[in-house]
Design an enzyme around this catalytic site. Sequence first.
Site, PDB file in Angstrom:
ATOM      1  N   GLY A  45      13.531  -3.023  -2.122  1.00 15.66           N
ATOM      2  CA  GLY A  45      12.462  -2.030  -2.022  1.00 15.66           C
ATOM      3  C   GLY A  45      11.122  -2.559  -1.570  1.00 15.66           C
ATOM      4  O   GLY A  45      10.096  -2.125  -2.075  1.00 15.66           O
ATOM      5  N   THR A  46      11.144  -3.472  -0.603  1.00 13.59           N
ATOM      6  CA  THR A  46       9.869  -3.893  -0.012  1.00 13.59           C
ATOM      7  C   THR A  46       9.951  -3.766   1.502  1.00 13.59           C
ATOM      8  O   THR A  46      10.996  -4.075   2.095  1.00 13.59           O
ATOM      9  CB  THR A  46       9.451  -5.330  -0.409  1.00 13.59           C
ATOM     10  OG1 THR A  46       8.262  -5.672   0.312  1.00 13.59           O
ATOM     11  CG2 THR A  46      10.519  -6.368  -0.136  1.00 13.59           C
ATOM     12  N   ASN A  94      17.499  -1.501   0.592  1.00 15.53           N
ATOM     13  CA  ASN A  94      16.372  -0.678   1.042  1.00 15.53           C
ATOM     14  C   ASN A  94      16.923   0.609   1.645  1.00 15.53           C
ATOM     15  O   ASN A  94      18.076   0.667   2.074  1.00 15.53           O
ATOM     16  CB  ASN A  94      15.553  -1.445   2.102  1.00 15.53           C
ATOM     17  CG  ASN A  94      14.132  -0.924   2.229  1.00 15.53           C
ATOM     18  OD1 ASN A  94      13.899   0.267   2.410  1.00 15.53           O
ATOM     19  ND2 ASN A  94      13.176  -1.826   2.126  1.00 15.53           N
ATOM     20  N   GLU A 101      15.697   1.775   4.329  1.00 17.62           N
ATOM     21  CA  GLU A 101      15.640   1.577   5.782  1.00 17.62           C
ATOM     22  C   GLU A 101      15.508   0.100   6.128  1.00 17.62           C
ATOM     23  O   GLU A 101      15.168  -0.713   5.252  1.00 17.62           O
ATOM     24  CB  GLU A 101      14.470   2.352   6.369  1.00 17.62           C
ATOM     25  CG  GLU A 101      13.158   2.017   5.720  1.00 17.62           C
ATOM     26  CD  GLU A 101      12.038   2.995   6.104  1.00 17.62           C
ATOM     27  OE1 GLU A 101      10.916   2.508   6.297  1.00 17.62           O
ATOM     28  OE2 GLU A 101      12.299   4.206   6.204  1.00 17.62           O
ATOM     29  N   ALA A 145      17.707   1.930  -4.488  1.00 16.92           N
ATOM     30  CA  ALA A 145      17.889   0.702  -5.266  1.00 16.92           C
ATOM     31  C   ALA A 145      18.744   0.964  -6.511  1.00 16.92           C
ATOM     32  O   ALA A 145      19.639   0.174  -6.832  1.00 16.92           O
ATOM     33  CB  ALA A 145      16.522   0.152  -5.661  1.00 16.92           C
ATOM     34  N   CYS A 179     -19.841 -11.100 -15.278  1.00 16.88           N
ATOM     35  CA  CYS A 179     -19.793 -12.194 -16.256  1.00 16.88           C
ATOM     36  C   CYS A 179     -18.390 -12.782 -16.433  1.00 16.88           C
ATOM     37  O   CYS A 179     -18.224 -13.764 -17.146  1.00 16.88           O
ATOM     38  CB  CYS A 179     -20.344 -11.726 -17.613  1.00 16.88           C
ATOM     39  SG  CYS A 179     -19.262 -10.567 -18.462  1.00 16.88           S
ATOM     40  N   VAL A 186       2.591  -3.968  -9.670  1.00 17.94           N
ATOM     41  CA  VAL A 186       1.607  -4.240 -10.723  1.00 17.94           C
ATOM     42  C   VAL A 186       1.828  -3.296 -11.905  1.00 17.94           C
ATOM     43  O   VAL A 186       0.961  -3.129 -12.750  1.00 17.94           O
ATOM     44  CB  VAL A 186       0.163  -4.089 -10.174  1.00 17.94           C
ATOM     45  CG1 VAL A 186      -0.104  -5.091  -9.060  1.00 17.94           C
ATOM     46  CG2 VAL A 186      -0.117  -2.668  -9.666  1.00 17.94           C
ATOM     47  N   HIS A 242       1.234 -10.131  -7.179  1.00 20.08           N
ATOM     48  CA  HIS A 242      -0.018  -9.421  -6.880  1.00 20.08           C
ATOM     49  C   HIS A 242      -0.780  -9.064  -8.154  1.00 20.08           C
ATOM     50  O   HIS A 242      -1.517  -8.082  -8.188  1.00 20.08           O
ATOM     51  CB  HIS A 242       0.268  -8.161  -6.045  1.00 20.08           C
ATOM     52  CG  HIS A 242       0.704  -8.467  -4.639  1.00 20.08           C
ATOM     53  ND1 HIS A 242       1.312  -7.571  -3.801  1.00 20.08           N
ATOM     54  CD2 HIS A 242       0.590  -9.623  -3.908  1.00 20.08           C
ATOM     55  CE1 HIS A 242       1.565  -8.136  -2.626  1.00 20.08           C
ATOM     56  NE2 HIS A 242       1.154  -9.388  -2.674  1.00 20.08           N
TER      57      HIS A 242
HETATM   58  N1  APR Z   1      15.268   2.345  -3.007  1.00 16.91           N
HETATM   59  C1  APR Z   1      15.164   1.291  -2.159  1.00 16.91           C
HETATM   60  N2  APR Z   1      14.134   1.142  -1.294  1.00 16.91           N
HETATM   61  C2  APR Z   1      13.179   2.082  -1.290  1.00 16.91           C
HETATM   62  C3  APR Z   1      13.235   3.214  -2.144  1.00 16.91           C
HETATM   63  C4  APR Z   1      14.335   3.321  -3.031  1.00 16.91           C
HETATM   64  N3  APR Z   1      14.481   4.344  -3.891  1.00 16.91           N
HETATM   65  N4  APR Z   1      12.133   3.980  -1.909  1.00 16.91           N
HETATM   66  C5  APR Z   1      11.444   3.349  -0.939  1.00 16.91           C
HETATM   67  N5  APR Z   1      12.068   2.211  -0.560  1.00 16.91           N
HETATM   68  C6  APR Z   1      11.623   1.203   0.408  1.00 16.91           C
HETATM   69  C7  APR Z   1      10.952   1.723   1.647  1.00 16.91           C
HETATM   70  O1  APR Z   1      11.908   1.977   2.669  1.00 16.91           O
HETATM   71  C8  APR Z   1      10.015   0.572   2.024  1.00 16.91           C
HETATM   72  O2  APR Z   1      10.672  -0.375   2.855  1.00 16.91           O
HETATM   73  O3  APR Z   1      10.649   0.435  -0.264  1.00 16.91           O
HETATM   74  C9  APR Z   1       9.729  -0.119   0.684  1.00 16.91           C
HETATM   75  C10 APR Z   1       8.321   0.113   0.172  1.00 16.91           C
HETATM   76  O4  APR Z   1       7.431  -0.527   1.027  1.00 16.91           O
HETATM   77  P1  APR Z   1       5.869  -0.551   0.771  1.00 16.91           P
HETATM   78  O5  APR Z   1       5.389   0.791   0.396  1.00 16.91           O
HETATM   79  O6  APR Z   1       5.255  -1.215   1.946  1.00 16.91           O
HETATM   80  O7  APR Z   1       5.729  -1.451  -0.557  1.00 16.91           O
HETATM   81  P2  APR Z   1       5.670  -3.034  -0.692  1.00 16.91           P
HETATM   82  O8  APR Z   1       6.557  -3.693   0.306  1.00 16.91           O
HETATM   83  O9  APR Z   1       5.887  -3.340  -2.119  1.00 16.91           O
HETATM   84  O10 APR Z   1       4.165  -3.326  -0.320  1.00 16.91           O
HETATM   85  C11 APR Z   1       3.704  -4.651  -0.419  1.00 16.91           C
HETATM   86  O11 APR Z   1       1.501  -3.907   0.081  1.00 16.91           O
HETATM   87  O12 APR Z   1      -0.328  -2.521  -0.098  1.00 16.91           O
HETATM   88  C12 APR Z   1       0.265  -3.652  -0.571  1.00 16.91           C
HETATM   89  O13 APR Z   1      -0.291  -4.750  -2.525  1.00 16.91           O
HETATM   90  C13 APR Z   1       0.508  -3.687  -2.062  1.00 16.91           C
HETATM   91  O14 APR Z   1       2.199  -4.940  -3.249  1.00 16.91           O
HETATM   92  C14 APR Z   1       1.975  -4.040  -2.183  1.00 16.91           C
HETATM   93  C15 APR Z   1       2.265  -4.672  -0.836  1.00 16.91           C
END
Ligand code: APR
Length: 249
Positions: free
Chosen positions: A189-190, A215, A217, A234, A132, A105, A121
Site C-alpha cells: 500500500g505505498t 497494491n 495498482e 491489502a 522551546c 503516522v 515518518h
Molecule cells: N490495498 C492496497 N493498496 C492500496 C489500498 C488498499 N486497500 N488503497 C490504496 N492503495 C495503494 C494505492 O494504489 C497507492 O499506491 O496505496 C498507495 C498509497 O499511496 P500514497 O497515497 O502515495 O501513500 P504513501 O505511499 O504512503 O505516501 C508516502 O507521502 O505525502 C507523503 O508523508 C506522506 O508517508 C506519506 C508518503
Amino acid sequence: MNEEGRLLSAVEAMRDAQHALALTGAGISVGSGIPAFRGSQGLWDKYDPSEYAHISAFIENPKKVWGMLKELYGIMKGARPNFAHKALAILEEHGFLKGVITQNVDGLHQRAGSKRVIEFHGNGNTLICLSCGRIFSMEEVSLEDLPPTCPCGGVLKPQLVFFGEPIPPQALDEAFREADRCDLMLVVGTSAQVYPAAQLPYKVVDRGGGILEINLEETPLTRELPTLFLKGQASRILHRLVKELLISP
Ligand code: APR
C-alpha cells in the site's frame, strides 16, 4: 502466471525467507477509513501538499496547516486496525516477518499487535514546541483554538515528518540497517514515490533480496524491479497469505 500462481509463489518466498520485512504506506490504512495521500480520493487532492505538507508552509501559516491536521486527527482518532495490520502482526508473531517499516503516522500497526515497528515518518502522538522544544502528548493538547501553543507561547508541531524535514535519524539508520539484512520485502500500500523510503526496496534488490508488492495498482517498483506483484486490497491478499502460511499444510 495467474493470480493464484503468484500468490502461491509468494507463500513459498515467505517460507524460504530468513529476514523478511514489511514496508507499508497509506494504502494499508485505507481499510481503516484513513484516506491515502495520492489518487482521486487522496488527501493531496483536497489539500495542495505545497501549501499544507511542507515545513515552510507550516512555519509560514501554522493555523491554516493545523486546519488540515485537525481533520486528519479527527479521522485517525476513530480509526481501528484492519485485517491487513493484524495479518502483519500475526506473521511477525509466527516468525515469518522480522518487523514493519511504516511511512504511516497513525499507530495502527502497534495497535494491531506488531512488536517491531520503525516509524519512518514519525508519528502523530507527540507534538514539539517550535520555540522551546518541549514535548507534549496529543492527549494533553486542545485543538479548540488553532494553532495549539506551548505555555511559552511557541507553536506546537506534530512530530511527524513534513516535506523538507529530515527523517528521524534513529528510524533512518535502523530502516537502512534492516534493509541490508532483508532477503524479502513485503511492500504494502505505498505508491513508492517518496524518498528516501522508496529507496529501501531498491536496496533490498541490490543486495539480492526479493520484493513482494501488494497494491491496487502498479507503482514505479512494479516497473523497475523484479517484484512479485499481488494486485488487490491489502486485507484480502494478506488474508490469503496468512491462511496459506499458517493453516494450509
Ligand atoms: N490495498 C492496497 N493498496 C492500496 C489500498 C488498499 N486497500 N488503497 C490504496 N492503495 C495503494 C494505492 O494504489 C497507492 O499506491 O496505496 C498507495 C498509497 O499511496 P500514497 O497515497 O502515495 O501513500 P504513501 O505511499 O504512503 O505516501 C508516502 O507521502 O505525502 C507523503 O508523508 C506522506 O508517508 C506519506 C508518503
